[in-house]
Design a protein around this motif. Structure first.
Motif, mmCIF file in Angstrom:
data_model
loop_
_atom_site.group_PDB
_atom_site.id
_atom_site.type_symbol
_atom_site.label_atom_id
_atom_site.label_comp_id
_atom_site.label_asym_id
_atom_site.label_seq_id
_atom_site.Cartn_x
_atom_site.Cartn_y
_atom_site.Cartn_z
ATOM 1 N N GLN A 51 0.782 -1.042 0.091
ATOM 2 C CA GLN A 51 -0.088 -0.186 0.069
ATOM 3 C C GLN A 51 1.072 1.479 0.045
ATOM 4 O O GLN A 51 0.654 2.120 -0.496
ATOM 5 C CB GLN A 51 -1.056 -0.037 1.164
ATOM 6 N N GLU A 52 2.019 1.266 0.668
ATOM 7 C CA GLU A 52 2.741 2.398 0.879
ATOM 8 C C GLU A 52 3.715 2.702 -0.259
ATOM 9 O O GLU A 52 3.878 3.618 -0.606
ATOM 10 C CB GLU A 52 3.699 2.201 2.131
ATOM 11 N N LYS A 55 0.794 3.090 -3.492
ATOM 12 C CA LYS A 55 -0.033 4.264 -3.019
ATOM 13 C C LYS A 55 -1.297 3.693 -3.469
ATOM 14 O O LYS A 55 -2.217 4.355 -4.158
ATOM 15 C CB LYS A 55 0.422 5.628 -4.036
ATOM 16 N N ILE A 56 -1.700 2.619 -3.136
ATOM 17 C CA ILE A 56 -3.096 1.989 -3.387
ATOM 18 C C ILE A 56 -3.891 2.014 -1.912
ATOM 19 O O ILE A 56 -3.007 1.821 -1.051
ATOM 20 C CB ILE A 56 -2.996 0.781 -4.231
ATOM 21 N N SER A 57 -4.955 1.914 -2.026
ATOM 22 C CA SER A 57 -5.786 1.967 -0.668
ATOM 23 C C SER A 57 -6.275 0.458 -0.314
ATOM 24 O O SER A 57 -7.146 -0.154 -1.107
ATOM 25 C CB SER A 57 -6.925 3.026 -0.656
ATOM 26 N N ILE A 58 -5.562 -0.190 0.605
ATOM 27 C CA ILE A 58 -5.851 -1.418 1.176
ATOM 28 C C ILE A 58 -6.731 -1.235 2.318
ATOM 29 O O ILE A 58 -7.668 -2.008 2.537
ATOM 30 C CB ILE A 58 -4.761 -2.604 1.011
ATOM 31 N N GLU A 60 -8.124 1.178 4.617
ATOM 32 C CA GLU A 60 -8.704 2.271 4.773
ATOM 33 C C GLU A 60 -9.158 2.480 6.258
ATOM 34 O O GLU A 60 -9.407 3.767 6.776
ATOM 35 C CB GLU A 60 -9.927 2.766 4.005
ATOM 36 N N SER A 61 -9.244 1.589 7.081
ATOM 37 C CA SER A 61 -9.352 1.498 8.403
ATOM 38 C C SER A 61 -8.700 0.348 9.006
ATOM 39 O O SER A 61 -8.371 -0.441 8.606
ATOM 40 C CB SER A 61 -10.916 1.254 8.552
ATOM 41 N N ASN A 64 -10.160 -3.075 8.794
ATOM 42 C CA ASN A 64 -9.792 -3.979 7.693
ATOM 43 C C ASN A 64 -9.149 -5.173 7.905
ATOM 44 O O ASN A 64 -8.808 -6.175 7.281
ATOM 45 C CB ASN A 64 -9.426 -3.131 6.707
ATOM 46 N N ASN A 129 3.390 9.185 8.842
ATOM 47 C CA ASN A 129 2.398 9.448 8.159
ATOM 48 C C ASN A 129 1.328 10.411 8.755
ATOM 49 O O ASN A 129 0.342 10.864 8.159
ATOM 50 C CB ASN A 129 1.343 8.257 7.593
#
Length: 140
Positions: A51-52, A55-58, A60-61, A64, A129
């Motif tokens: 993800q880092e 830069k994709i969103s796996i 979000e919380s 998850n 972050n």
């Protein structure tokens, strides 16, 4: 009947032995949960790294992570209740005592590194972050 023993089975056996000292009833289930937690921590670190980097969103919380933990827990629950039990793993490990000791030490290191390495990784990533809290300058 000699079954093949995998490293994850040795991790489960080590967790079982740890819980067997302190618990009376749920030591097998507790060992399954700890084994699942270790594997889940490893998979989550890999997914967060992907993800880092890309830069994709796996995630979000933080919740998850349960989508990783629950299937692994179910797989371990089925595996160690239906197909493999602690006695079989112990019998397979008892053939070579020195190898058994080395494997148990390695599995203990794996458990410790998985859990504490995961915590250190997410704490450092969270600090990088996120900006410091507004009260951070109060004590400087």
């Amino acid at each position: 009947m000699d079954k093949k023993v995998y490293f994850i089975d040795i991790v489960y056996y080590t967790c079982y032995k740890i819980y067997n000292r302190y618990e009376k009833d749920l030591n097998e289930f507790s060992a399954q949960v700890l084994t699942s937690l270790c594997v889940s921590c490893n998979i989550i670190v890999i997914l967060i790294s992907i993800q880092e980097i890309y830069k994709i969103s796996i995630f979000e919380s933080k919740w998850n992570g349960l989508f990783v933990l629950i299937p692994i827990l179910l797989i371990n629950f089925i595996r160690y209740n239906k197909f493999v039990n602690v006695i079989q793993i112990g019998d397979a490990l008892n053939h070579d005592r020195s190898k058994k000791k080395r494997l148990i030490v390695l599995s203990l290191l794996y458990i410790i590194i998985s859990i504490f390495g995961f915590l250190i990784f997410v704490i450092i990533l969270g600090e990088l972050n996120n900006p410091p809290p507004f009260w951070g300058n109060w004590f400087s």
